[in-house]
Design a protein around this motif. Structure first.
Motif, PDB file in Angstrom:
ATOM      1  N   PRO A 126      35.941  43.974  35.081  1.00 43.63           N
ATOM      2  CA  PRO A 126      36.429  44.400  33.771  1.00 43.63           C
ATOM      3  C   PRO A 126      37.461  45.517  33.879  1.00 43.63           C
ATOM      4  O   PRO A 126      37.406  46.362  34.775  1.00 43.63           O
ATOM      5  N   TYR A 127      38.381  45.480  32.954  1.00 39.71           N
ATOM      6  CA  TYR A 127      39.437  46.485  32.889  1.00 39.71           C
ATOM      7  C   TYR A 127      38.836  47.884  32.738  1.00 39.71           C
ATOM      8  O   TYR A 127      37.838  48.087  32.054  1.00 39.71           O
ATOM      9  N   SER A 128      39.461  48.856  33.377  1.00 41.69           N
ATOM     10  CA  SER A 128      39.125  50.262  33.136  1.00 41.69           C
ATOM     11  C   SER A 128      40.292  51.111  33.599  1.00 41.69           C
ATOM     12  O   SER A 128      41.084  50.696  34.452  1.00 41.69           O
ATOM     13  N   HIS A 129      40.437  52.279  32.998  1.00 40.36           N
ATOM     14  CA  HIS A 129      41.435  53.217  33.485  1.00 40.36           C
ATOM     15  C   HIS A 129      40.988  53.764  34.839  1.00 40.36           C
ATOM     16  O   HIS A 129      39.790  53.898  35.103  1.00 40.36           O
ATOM     17  N   VAL A 130      41.953  54.081  35.684  1.00 38.73           N
ATOM     18  CA  VAL A 130      41.641  54.567  37.023  1.00 38.73           C
ATOM     19  C   VAL A 130      42.508  55.778  37.352  1.00 38.73           C
ATOM     20  O   VAL A 130      43.573  55.976  36.762  1.00 38.73           O
ATOM     21  N   GLU A 162      44.913  50.360  46.264  1.00 35.96           N
ATOM     22  CA  GLU A 162      44.391  50.137  44.919  1.00 35.96           C
ATOM     23  C   GLU A 162      43.609  48.832  44.840  1.00 35.96           C
ATOM     24  O   GLU A 162      42.579  48.755  44.166  1.00 35.96           O
ATOM     25  N   SER A 163      44.065  47.789  45.521  1.00 38.82           N
ATOM     26  CA  SER A 163      43.320  46.528  45.483  1.00 38.82           C
ATOM     27  C   SER A 163      41.935  46.716  46.094  1.00 38.82           C
ATOM     28  O   SER A 163      40.939  46.189  45.581  1.00 38.82           O
ATOM     29  N   THR A 164      41.858  47.466  47.183  1.00 41.02           N
ATOM     30  CA  THR A 164      40.574  47.710  47.835  1.00 41.02           C
ATOM     31  C   THR A 164      39.679  48.582  46.960  1.00 41.02           C
ATOM     32  O   THR A 164      38.456  48.377  46.901  1.00 41.02           O
ATOM     33  N   TYR A 165      40.285  49.538  46.270  1.00 40.82           N
ATOM     34  CA  TYR A 165      39.509  50.406  45.378  1.00 40.82           C
ATOM     35  C   TYR A 165      38.798  49.578  44.310  1.00 40.82           C
ATOM     36  O   TYR A 165      37.613  49.758  44.045  1.00 40.82           O
ATOM     37  N   MET A 166      39.520  48.637  43.707  1.00 45.06           N
ATOM     38  CA  MET A 166      38.878  47.813  42.680  1.00 45.06           C
ATOM     39  C   MET A 166      37.853  46.873  43.291  1.00 45.06           C
ATOM     40  O   MET A 166      36.779  46.647  42.722  1.00 45.06           O
ATOM     41  N   PHE A 167      38.185  46.319  44.441  1.00 47.93           N
ATOM     42  CA  PHE A 167      37.261  45.403  45.111  1.00 47.93           C
ATOM     43  C   PHE A 167      35.939  46.095  45.417  1.00 47.93           C
ATOM     44  O   PHE A 167      34.866  45.505  45.269  1.00 47.93           O
ATOM     45  N   GLU A 168      36.011  47.369  45.800  1.00 45.15           N
ATOM     46  CA  GLU A 168      34.805  48.087  46.217  1.00 45.15           C
ATOM     47  C   GLU A 168      34.083  48.787  45.074  1.00 45.15           C
ATOM     48  O   GLU A 168      32.864  48.952  45.127  1.00 45.15           O
ATOM     49  N   THR A 169      34.820  49.225  44.039  1.00 43.71           N
ATOM     50  CA  THR A 169      34.194  49.997  42.960  1.00 43.71           C
ATOM     51  C   THR A 169      34.058  49.214  41.656  1.00 43.71           C
ATOM     52  O   THR A 169      33.264  49.606  40.797  1.00 43.71           O
ATOM     53  N   GLY A 170      34.835  48.136  41.508  1.00 48.85           N
ATOM     54  CA  GLY A 170      34.811  47.391  40.255  1.00 48.85           C
ATOM     55  C   GLY A 170      35.698  47.976  39.187  1.00 48.85           C
ATOM     56  O   GLY A 170      35.752  47.452  38.070  1.00 48.85           O
ATOM     57  N   GLY A 205      47.522  47.276  36.653  1.00 45.21           N
ATOM     58  CA  GLY A 205      48.120  47.265  37.978  1.00 45.21           C
ATOM     59  C   GLY A 205      47.108  46.936  39.052  1.00 45.21           C
ATOM     60  O   GLY A 205      47.363  46.114  39.949  1.00 45.21           O
ATOM     61  N   THR A 206      45.942  47.552  38.972  1.00 44.67           N
ATOM     62  CA  THR A 206      44.914  47.349  39.990  1.00 44.67           C
ATOM     63  C   THR A 206      44.373  45.926  39.953  1.00 44.67           C
ATOM     64  O   THR A 206      44.142  45.299  40.994  1.00 44.67           O
ATOM     65  N   GLN A 207      44.171  45.395  38.754  1.00 44.02           N
ATOM     66  CA  GLN A 207      43.729  44.010  38.641  1.00 44.02           C
ATOM     67  C   GLN A 207      44.763  43.044  39.225  1.00 44.02           C
ATOM     68  O   GLN A 207      44.408  42.094  39.937  1.00 44.02           O
ATOM     69  N   SER A 208      46.035  43.311  38.940  1.00 46.04           N
ATOM     70  CA  SER A 208      47.098  42.452  39.474  1.00 46.04           C
ATOM     71  C   SER A 208      47.187  42.555  40.986  1.00 46.04           C
ATOM     72  O   SER A 208      47.468  41.561  41.672  1.00 46.04           O
ATOM     73  N   MET A 209      46.962  43.750  41.520  1.00 50.25           N
ATOM     74  CA  MET A 209      46.992  43.934  42.965  1.00 50.25           C
ATOM     75  C   MET A 209      45.816  43.230  43.637  1.00 50.25           C
ATOM     76  O   MET A 209      45.963  42.641  44.715  1.00 50.25           O
TER      77      MET A 209
END
Length: 511
Positions: free
Chosen positions: A341-345, A359-367, A372-376
């Motif tokens: 789910p979308y969230s500010h980061v 950033e892609s790894t950050y979202m992959f690991e933290t959700g 930008g992060t979702q697209s990455m």
């Protein structure tokens, strides 16, 4: 993140640190050696490095500020610049985490009426974005807003009366036949002004201001780009560039040449096309030329689109036995909507913090991740399967009013070209109360189509500039939605301050 308030707090913080460190240091202060053989300035800098390595970011910032003051007083400009940049990076690492535990609890209670103590504790203990500094857990400044994004039922209660979703969905729900033949249809012409205005009192008194000023670029879906009336033409060193991977013009402006406020502006004009790719026949997708330079570029790891073994394994799990690149990319698109789910980061912290986390790894690991992060992350999953993909950046006019910074994704299919999708806009359908069939239609539209309410500045995150951004500068490197500003003589973070001094106004123009 509220950029202006954060920037103002940063500038005040930096100035207070300098005053506290004593900007009247003398050359003798830096030359007297202690028992370790280091001068007080070198010792302060070393303490800053050690504190940062120990995750004591606020203490590190203070030590770097002290070193900067001492080096400056000694006239050692090279070391002063190094210490200043380290101070800025330490500040950026911590600045987006203003809340201690009690303040975070209060923010959640205020923003989410009726939230229980148990729900607050669960969010802060298990889901909220946090950083540890000086052995204290600090929470991201939108800790409450991100709770709502993760709980769509609560978000729907708050957004039902505020969000004009019919306007947002005007393309996705349109029953009109697109004009022209696909995939680029329904052209919309935009004209407007980009403007950077930095007050005189915020400018350094000496040195050179190096400014990378963003501009629109030509793409398959954005055409007839014109840039006119560029300010300060005598100080343009490179550009303007409106073709290639990123649009910008590069200035070098002596501070002494600025009379009054620094104002840079450009008149821009372009035509944006709606992109309709939902008629792709998977059987007609061609074979990739795996030796093509673009294929190699968009299937490798980059600074913020990172391919790891864990990402590769997850991508294979998402697509299962599917080998067709179009169908695989579609599976990844829906997986991100459903799972991330979308969230500010804290982009500033992620960009500055060492060791660097993509950033892609950050979202992959933290959700956690925004557009930008979702697209990455979408691009990382695709690339790990050999599907060229990228995160495209610029602005959107999907909602009425001022253009808003935005990112979306594209994946490449031989025989079709770059196919767009927008996970973030698609997910917005979960934030409002609408019929389920309309929600599904909206998400399906953005799986392989894109509205023409876009301004493209760069074709991928981390796109290099020429001349390149200095390696040691404290500067936001991921995107160029705002000007990049480098000054070796400013005593506060002018790059960050400048983000709040930039804006774009656009209007549609009859063709």
């Amino acid at each position: 993140m509220n950029q202006r308030s954060t920037i103002a707090l940063l500038v005040i913080s930096a100035l207070l640190l300098l005053l506290a460190a004593g900007c009247t240091a003398t050359p003798q202060d830096t030359k007297t050696l202690d028992a370790s053989g280091l001068s007080p300035a070198d010792e302060a800098y070393a303490r800053g490095v050690a504190a940062y390595g120990a995750a004591n970011y606020r203490v590190a910032e203070e030590h770097f500020a002290g070193a900067y003051a001492l080096y400056t007083g000694a006239g050692d400009t090279d070391k002063a610049l190094t210490a200043r940049n380290a101070m800025f990076r330490a500040s950026r690492t911590i600045m987006e985490y203003p809340f201690n535990r009690s303040a975070a609890e209060a923010a959640l209670a205020e923003r989410v009426p009726g939230i229980t103590d148990a729900a607050i504790a669960d969010w802060l203990d298990n889901r909220a974005q946090a950083i540890v500094s000086e052995n204290e857990t600090l929470y991201f400044d939108d800790v409450a807003g991100n709770y709502l994004y993760a709980h769509p039922d609560e978000m729907q209660k708050q957004n039902a009366r505020d969000l004009d979703f019919g306007y947002i969905a005007r393309y996705a729900w349109s029953e009109d036949q697109p004009e022209g033949t696909g995939p680029y249809v329904n052209p919309v012409r935009y004209a407007g002004v980009e403007r950077l205005e930095i007050p005189r009192e915020a400018l350094p008194s000496s040195g050179v201001l190096k400014i990378w000023f963003p501009l629109p670029i030509e793409t398959d879906s954005q055409r007839n780009v014109t840039v006119t009336n560029l300010s300060c033409p005598d100080y343009i060193v490179a550009g303007p560039f409106t073709t290639g991977p990123i649009g910008y013009v590069y200035y070098e402006i002596p501070a002494g040449a600025v009379n009054g406020d620094l104002i840079l502006s450009a008149d821009i004009d372009f035509v944006s096309y709606e992109q309709i790719f939902d008629g792709i026949d998977p059987a007609e997708v061609g074979e990739y030329n795996t030796s093509d330079p673009d294929y190699l570029l968009y299937t490798r790891s980059e600074r913020n689109i990172e391919l790891t073994d864990a990402v590769r394994e997850k991508a294979r799990e998402i697509v299962g036995n599917e080998t067709n690149p179009h169908l695989a990319a579609q599976l990844i698109y829906y997986h991100i909507i459903e799972t991330y789910p979308y969230s500010h980061v804290p982009h500033g912290s992620l960009d500055a913090r060492e060791p660097k986390v993509a950033e892609s790894t950050y979202m992959f690991e933290t959700g956690h991740g925004d557009c930008g992060t979702q697209s990455m992350l979408f691009s990382a999953f695709c690339r790990s399967l050999g599907i060229p993909a990228r995160a495209v950046g610029g602005y959107q006019m999907i909602m009425a009013g001022t253009p808003g910074g935005h990112f979306w994704a594209e994946y490449y299919l031989p025989g079709y070209g770059w196919v767009p999708n927008d996970v973030t806009i698609a997910e917005a359908a979960d934030w409002v109360v609408i019929p389920e069939e309309k929600r599904s239609a909206f998400k399906d539209y953005y799986a392989a189509n894109l509205d023409p309410a876009r301004l493209v500045i760069q074709k991928n995150v981390d796109t290099p500039l020429d001349p390149a951004l200095p390696d040691d500068a404290a500067i936001f490197r991921v995107v160029r939605q705002c000007p990049a500003i480098v000054s070796d003589t400013a005593d506060y973070d002018i790059d960050l301050f400048g983000m709040g001094c930039f804006g774009i106004s656009l209007e549609t123009v009859d063709q």
